[in-house]
Write a protein that holds these residues in place. Structure first.
Motif, short mmCIF file in Angstrom:
data_model
loop_
_atom_site.label_atom_id
_atom_site.label_comp_id
_atom_site.label_asym_id
_atom_site.label_seq_id
_atom_site.Cartn_x
_atom_site.Cartn_y
_atom_site.Cartn_z
N GLY A 347 0.81 -1.21 0.00
CA GLY A 347 0.00 0.00 0.00
C GLY A 347 0.84 1.25 0.00
O GLY A 347 1.97 1.29 -0.52
N ASP A 348 0.31 2.31 0.60
CA ASP A 348 1.00 3.60 0.58
C ASP A 348 2.28 3.60 1.41
O ASP A 348 3.10 4.52 1.27
CB ASP A 348 0.07 4.70 1.12
CG ASP A 348 -1.09 4.98 0.19
OD1 ASP A 348 -1.09 4.47 -0.95
OD2 ASP A 348 -2.02 5.70 0.60
N ALA A 349 2.47 2.61 2.27
CA ALA A 349 3.74 2.52 3.00
C ALA A 349 4.89 2.14 2.08
O ALA A 349 6.05 2.44 2.36
CB ALA A 349 3.63 1.49 4.13
N ALA A 350 4.58 1.48 0.97
CA ALA A 350 5.60 1.04 0.01
C ALA A 350 5.69 2.04 -1.14
O ALA A 350 4.74 2.76 -1.44
CB ALA A 350 5.24 -0.34 -0.53
N THR A 351 6.83 2.07 -1.80
CA THR A 351 6.95 2.93 -2.98
C THR A 351 5.99 2.47 -4.07
O THR A 351 5.79 1.27 -4.28
CB THR A 351 8.38 2.92 -3.53
OG1 THR A 351 8.44 3.77 -4.68
CG2 THR A 351 8.85 1.52 -3.91
N ARG A 352 5.37 3.43 -4.74
CA ARG A 352 4.47 3.11 -5.87
C ARG A 352 5.09 3.50 -7.20
O ARG A 352 4.41 3.58 -8.22
CB ARG A 352 3.14 3.85 -5.69
CG ARG A 352 2.17 3.13 -4.77
CD ARG A 352 1.58 4.08 -3.74
NE ARG A 352 2.61 4.45 -2.78
CZ ARG A 352 2.60 5.59 -2.08
NH1 ARG A 352 1.63 6.44 -2.21
NH2 ARG A 352 3.57 5.86 -1.22
N GLU A 353 6.41 3.76 -7.19
CA GLU A 353 7.08 4.13 -8.44
C GLU A 353 6.91 3.05 -9.52
O GLU A 353 6.87 3.35 -10.71
CB GLU A 353 8.56 4.34 -8.20
CG GLU A 353 8.90 5.54 -7.37
CD GLU A 353 10.37 5.53 -6.99
OE1 GLU A 353 11.09 6.42 -7.46
OE2 GLU A 353 10.80 4.63 -6.25
N LEU A 354 6.82 1.79 -9.11
CA LEU A 354 6.75 0.70 -10.07
C LEU A 354 5.51 0.79 -10.95
O LEU A 354 5.51 0.32 -12.09
CB LEU A 354 6.78 -0.64 -9.33
CG LEU A 354 8.07 -0.91 -8.55
CD1 LEU A 354 7.89 -2.10 -7.63
CD2 LEU A 354 9.23 -1.13 -9.50
N VAL A 355 4.43 1.39 -10.44
CA VAL A 355 3.22 1.50 -11.24
C VAL A 355 2.87 2.95 -11.56
O VAL A 355 2.13 3.20 -12.52
CB VAL A 355 2.01 0.83 -10.54
CG1 VAL A 355 2.21 -0.67 -10.48
CG2 VAL A 355 1.76 1.39 -9.16
#
Length: 540
Positions: A347-355
């Motif tokens: 979720g938002d705790a993790a980086t979302r750069e991949l998507v």
């Protein structure tokens, strides 16, 4: 009759601990439980009502499995995100989101509206969604501790994450959980900006991960500000695509409705303090769909007797940080493992750069990422815990918490929560510091944040129920320091990371930025993987 003395610390055991009870956390818990793990979910609020998703509606990046449609969906925002996405991850998230949304209908009986004879699955009503997720994970056997914020991670002698410590607010009791693996689904960081549902999002998970040795990524893409009526905290930025903006005297505010228009709004708010808005470009059918899709957006308007489609109303910008930004804990595997064994992020705790690359995914991409990464992380954590065997809960553990738990100094003269919040209000909330970024303003702001961090590290540890609040303040300061350190390292304007003195895109900086550390921070470039993304970047 003598009362039985209560233990000072509650000791618990689980195969998988999930920290956070929003969409990412509940999907992680469900997946781990379905894999046979004994799962304990810990929420600082009440799982099902806490957090931004439970406070309103959200779009979902739901695309039919048609190759042309999927390719169009992936390509549509790549340039906006600075080409930092990964097509393989985007495809995985689209696949998993499609499956999960169908499971919501079939297994959780979510009542999707019917449009043209078919269920419309491109959006969710947050309160109903999260109510059903809580019920669903309980039926799967997940144990839930509400109002029980985590305060630190526990590790074994090899540095593998093996549990958590926290505090049960309603019982005024500390607790400890021994576990095979931990999933951090604690949300992003909105710095107590009062954006609807976001005050529980104080970046706790990122601090705990960094204390255990994890890395972060994309923290320069964390300066998200959302448009909101000046008299409410509801942020539904998509609706302002149908709006016209005005100066305080009612004359049009040029450029405010275009791509990058929030910069125009920010400057006008700094200059005059007033920006007016009217959602005057929505036809009757669009207005009807808006009211059906996001009824809470209109609640305050109706109570005040304002028609936002025909009348002007004042707006402001509310900081959403990494809730809508893309930065977060760096993940290294398809199962959302972090750089620390036994620790997973979702979720938002993790980086979302991949998507999302370097630009916010808004509600739709972020909600798809939450349910998909939660599913990946829950499965990965369950497999990791199962591989440890029966002796996992007998490991000797130690805490990793620093600021607010284990003072680096004598405890005298340290900073407290109030001082930390004051620095955050002065150095992170203002538009001219965090949004309209310039190195001449970032550097002194970072120096103030470094100083208050040193004070937090030196201060005495509070007891019991005061500790979670201090740890949240420390997490927000840590977040801001990672943000500004990364922002200063990216001397270009890419995605959301705009630098006023470096307005152009620099091909030599086509990389992601990993960042980490606590007392001393570091930052390094990370190459972008994925053949399609590299080709697109070169072509651009």
């Amino acid at each position: 009759m003598t009362a039985t003395p209560q233990p000072s610390t509650l000791d618990l055991v689980a195969d998988v601990v999930v920290v956070g009870g929003g969409p990412a956390g509940t999907w992680a818990a469900l997946t781990a439980a379905r894999a046979g793990a004994d799962v304990l979910l810990l929420d600082k609020g009440y799982c099902g009502t806490s957090g931004p998703t439970a406070s309103g509606g959200t779009g979902v990046w739901y695309v039919q499995p048609d190759p042309a449609a999927r390719d169009k969906a992936m390509a549509s925002r790549e340039a906006l995100g600075g080409h930092l996405q990964d097509r393989r991850w985007m495809a995985r998230v689209l696949d998993q989101t499609y499956e999960n949304m169908n499971r919501l209908e079939a297994e959780a009986r979510y009542p999707f509206p019917v449009v043209d004879g078919r269920p419309h699955k491109r959006g969710l009503q947050g309160p109903e969604y999260m109510r059903r997720m809580r019920s669903w994970i309980k039926r799967a056997g997940v144990r839930i501790l509400d109002h029980s914020p985590v305060t630190e991670l526990l590790v074994d002698g090899a540095g593998t994450v093996a549990g958590v410590r926290g505090h049960r607010r309603q019982h005024d009791m500390d607790y400890r959980v021994r576990a095979g693996a931990v999933v951090l689904a604690t949300g992003g960081c909105a710095f107590l900006s009062k954006a609807l549902g976001c005050d529980v999002d104080t970046g706790d998970g990122a601090l705990y991960a960094a204390e255990a040795g994890a890395e972060l990524s994309g923290m320069e893409f964390s300066n998200s500000y959302a448009i909101a009526p000046a008299f409410t905290s509801v942020t539904k930025t998509a609706y302002y695509g149908f709006a016209t903006f005005f100066h305080g005297d009612g004359t049009p505010l040029a450029g405010a409705g275009s791509q990058g228009g929030r910069s125009v709004i920010a400057r006008e708010l700094l200059d005059s303090g007033v920006v007016l808005c009217q959602i005057d470009q929505a036809d009757a059918e669009t207005q009807r769909l808006m009211r059906t899709g996001q009824p809470n957006f209109f609640l305050t308007f109706d109570r005040l007797g304002i028609d936002p489609f025909t009348e002007k109303f004042p707006v402001t910008l509310l900081l959403e940080g990494t809730v809508r930004g893309t930065g977060g804990i760096r993940i290294t595997g398809d199962d959302c493992a972090t750089t620390v064994p036994g620790l997973y992020a979702a979720g938002d705790a993790a980086t979302r750069e991949l998507v999302c690359g370097g630009f916010t995914g808004g509600g739709s991409h972020n909600s798809a990422w939450a349910m998909s990464s939660g599913t990946f992380a829950g499965g990965g954590a369950a497999a990791f815990a199962a591989a440890l065997g029966a002796g996992a809960h007998r490991r000797r553990l130690s805490g990793t918490g620093g600021a607010g738990i284990r003072p680096a100094g004598s405890g005298a003269g340290g900073a407290g929560r109030a001082e930390a919040l004051d620095v955050l209000r002065r150095q992170v909330h203002p538009y001219d510091k965090n949004y309209l970024r310039h190195g001449d303003r970032l550097r002194p702001a970072l120096a103030d944040l470094d100083a208050v961090w040193a004070g937090l590290r030196a201060g005495a540890a509070p007891a019991g129920g005061d500790l979670p609040r201090l740890r949240q303040a420390a997490a927000m300061v840590a977040h801001a320091r990672w943000m500004y350190t990364s922002a200063l390292a990216r001397t270009e304007s890419r995605g959301m990371a705009r630098r006023q003195e470096f307005p152009g895109l620099d091909p030599a900086q086509f990389h992601r930025l990993a960042v980490g550390g606590l007392d001393r921070l570091w930052v390094r470039p990370e190459p972008v993987t994925g053949r399609e993304v590299r080709e697109l970047a070169v072509a651009s």
